[in-house]
Design a protein around this motif. Sequence first.
Motif, PDB file in Angstrom:
ATOM      1  N   SER A   1       0.811  -1.224   0.000  1.00 13.75           N
ATOM      2  CA  SER A   1       0.000   0.000   0.000  1.00 13.75           C
ATOM      3  C   SER A   1       0.845   1.274   0.000  1.00 13.75           C
ATOM      4  O   SER A   1       0.443   2.285   0.551  1.00 13.75           O
ATOM      5  N   MET A   2       1.994   1.234  -0.608  1.00 11.22           N
ATOM      6  CA  MET A   2       2.899   2.386  -0.582  1.00 11.22           C
ATOM      7  C   MET A   2       2.321   3.630  -1.260  1.00 11.22           C
ATOM      8  O   MET A   2       2.737   4.736  -0.961  1.00 11.22           O
ATOM      9  N   GLY A   3       1.371   3.440  -2.135  1.00 11.77           N
ATOM     10  CA  GLY A   3       0.784   4.584  -2.831  1.00 11.77           C
ATOM     11  C   GLY A   3       0.097   5.568  -1.898  1.00 11.77           C
ATOM     12  O   GLY A   3      -0.077   6.736  -2.235  1.00 11.77           O
ATOM     13  N   THR A   4      -0.285   5.122  -0.709  1.00 13.93           N
ATOM     14  CA  THR A   4      -0.987   5.999   0.234  1.00 13.93           C
ATOM     15  C   THR A   4      -0.098   6.447   1.388  1.00 13.93           C
ATOM     16  O   THR A   4      -0.563   7.133   2.291  1.00 13.93           O
ATOM     17  N   ALA A   5       1.178   6.083   1.378  1.00 15.25           N
ATOM     18  CA  ALA A   5       2.079   6.364   2.499  1.00 15.25           C
ATOM     19  C   ALA A   5       2.806   7.697   2.302  1.00 15.25           C
ATOM     20  O   ALA A   5       3.986   7.733   1.974  1.00 15.25           O
ATOM     21  N   THR A   6       2.105   8.788   2.517  1.00 18.65           N
ATOM     22  CA  THR A   6       2.696  10.115   2.289  1.00 18.65           C
ATOM     23  C   THR A   6       3.824  10.422   3.262  1.00 18.65           C
ATOM     24  O   THR A   6       4.777  11.117   2.913  1.00 18.65           O
ATOM     25  N   GLY A   7       3.755   9.891   4.482  1.00 20.01           N
ATOM     26  CA  GLY A   7       4.828  10.114   5.452  1.00 20.01           C
ATOM     27  C   GLY A   7       6.132   9.485   5.000  1.00 20.01           C
ATOM     28  O   GLY A   7       7.214  10.042   5.208  1.00 20.01           O
ATOM     29  N   VAL A   8       6.053   8.335   4.356  1.00 20.40           N
ATOM     30  CA  VAL A   8       7.243   7.652   3.846  1.00 20.40           C
ATOM     31  C   VAL A   8       7.913   8.518   2.782  1.00 20.40           C
ATOM     32  O   VAL A   8       9.133   8.681   2.774  1.00 20.40           O
TER      33      VAL A   8
ATOM     34  N   GLY B   1       4.283  -9.195   1.200  1.00 21.36           N
ATOM     35  CA  GLY B   1       3.831  -9.650  -0.106  1.00 21.36           C
ATOM     36  C   GLY B   1       4.102  -8.686  -1.251  1.00 21.36           C
ATOM     37  O   GLY B   1       3.726  -8.960  -2.386  1.00 21.36           O
ATOM     38  N   ALA B   2       4.754  -7.564  -0.987  1.00 21.60           N
ATOM     39  CA  ALA B   2       5.114  -6.639  -2.068  1.00 21.60           C
ATOM     40  C   ALA B   2       6.243  -7.265  -2.884  1.00 21.60           C
ATOM     41  O   ALA B   2       6.992  -8.114  -2.392  1.00 21.60           O
ATOM     42  N   ASN B   3       6.352  -6.825  -4.138  1.00 25.24           N
ATOM     43  CA  ASN B   3       7.397  -7.354  -5.011  1.00 25.24           C
ATOM     44  C   ASN B   3       7.740  -6.332  -6.081  1.00 25.24           C
ATOM     45  O   ASN B   3       7.323  -5.181  -5.999  1.00 25.24           O
ATOM     46  N   THR B   4       8.475  -6.758  -7.094  1.00 23.05           N
ATOM     47  CA  THR B   4       8.959  -5.836  -8.122  1.00 23.05           C
ATOM     48  C   THR B   4       7.843  -5.201  -8.944  1.00 23.05           C
ATOM     49  O   THR B   4       8.092  -4.271  -9.699  1.00 23.05           O
ATOM     50  N   LEU B   5       6.618  -5.675  -8.804  1.00 20.56           N
ATOM     51  CA  LEU B   5       5.486  -5.066  -9.505  1.00 20.56           C
ATOM     52  C   LEU B   5       4.727  -4.075  -8.613  1.00 20.56           C
ATOM     53  O   LEU B   5       3.835  -3.375  -9.090  1.00 20.56           O
ATOM     54  N   SER B   6       5.084  -4.022  -7.343  1.00 19.14           N
ATOM     55  CA  SER B   6       4.387  -3.145  -6.391  1.00 19.14           C
ATOM     56  C   SER B   6       4.782  -1.686  -6.604  1.00 19.14           C
ATOM     57  O   SER B   6       5.888  -1.384  -7.062  1.00 19.14           O
ATOM     58  N   THR B   7       3.871  -0.794  -6.249  1.00 23.13           N
ATOM     59  CA  THR B   7       4.133   0.644  -6.332  1.00 23.13           C
ATOM     60  C   THR B   7       5.184   1.027  -5.304  1.00 23.13           C
ATOM     61  O   THR B   7       5.105   0.627  -4.143  1.00 23.13           O
ATOM     62  N   LEU B   8       6.170   1.804  -5.743  1.00 30.09           N
ATOM     63  CA  LEU B   8       7.191   2.308  -4.832  1.00 30.09           C
ATOM     64  C   LEU B   8       6.861   3.752  -4.462  1.00 30.09           C
ATOM     65  O   LEU B   8       6.272   4.482  -5.252  1.00 30.09           O
ATOM     66  N   PRO B   9       7.275   4.174  -3.281  1.00 29.27           N
ATOM     67  CA  PRO B   9       7.058   5.573  -2.913  1.00 29.27           C
ATOM     68  C   PRO B   9       7.954   6.476  -3.762  1.00 29.27           C
ATOM     69  O   PRO B   9       9.043   6.063  -4.188  1.00 29.27           O
ATOM     70  N   THR B  10       7.510   7.681  -4.005  1.00 26.61           N
ATOM     71  CA  THR B  10       8.291   8.655  -4.763  1.00 26.61           C
ATOM     72  C   THR B  10       9.651   8.833  -4.114  1.00 26.61           C
ATOM     73  O   THR B  10       9.758   8.962  -2.898  1.00 26.61           O
ATOM     74  N   GLY B  11      10.694   8.791  -4.935  1.00 32.38           N
ATOM     75  CA  GLY B  11      12.043   8.996  -4.436  1.00 32.38           C
ATOM     76  C   GLY B  11      12.818   7.720  -4.175  1.00 32.38           C
ATOM     77  O   GLY B  11      14.012   7.769  -3.886  1.00 32.38           O
TER      78      GLY B  11
END
Length: 137
Positions: free
Chosen positions: A71-78, A99-109
Amino acid sequence: MADPRAFLSFDFDHNKQSKDLFAGQCNSKSPTPFTAFDWSSKTSLPQAQWEAEIKKKINRTNMLIVLVGRSMGTATGVVKEIAMAKSQNVPVFGVYVDGANTLSTLPTGLPRTRTVAWDWAKVAAKVRQMMNEGKNV
C-alpha cells in the motif's frame, strides 16, 4: 566502529507488523551488524513539529531503510521521510515486505534498483553499499 544505524520508514497504517518483525530479526539474524531504530512518532503531532522531529532523527543515522509494502501509494509520510533523508545526504534503500514485489508501487524517491527482497544476505549487501556511499555519522 559502532554498528551502522538505520532509520526504518514504513506505512504505519499497513505495515507495522512487518516493521516489528524486521526490526526484531535485523538484530539477531542479519549477517551484517546494523542497528535499526523505530523512531516513528508514537503520537499524532502537528505537521511542522513531526517534520522537525523526524528530520533530526534521520540525521542521526547512517541510512534510511524503507519497508515497501503493498500500500505504498498511500504512504505520504514515507515519501516525506525519503525526501528528508536525501536532503541530509542519508542514503536510502528499500526492502519488500508484506507480499510486495517488483510489480508493487514504490514511494516517490525510491528507485526500484535500490529495493531488494527481504533476504538477509541482500539486505546486508545493501547496508554495506549504503555505508560505502553514504553519510557516516
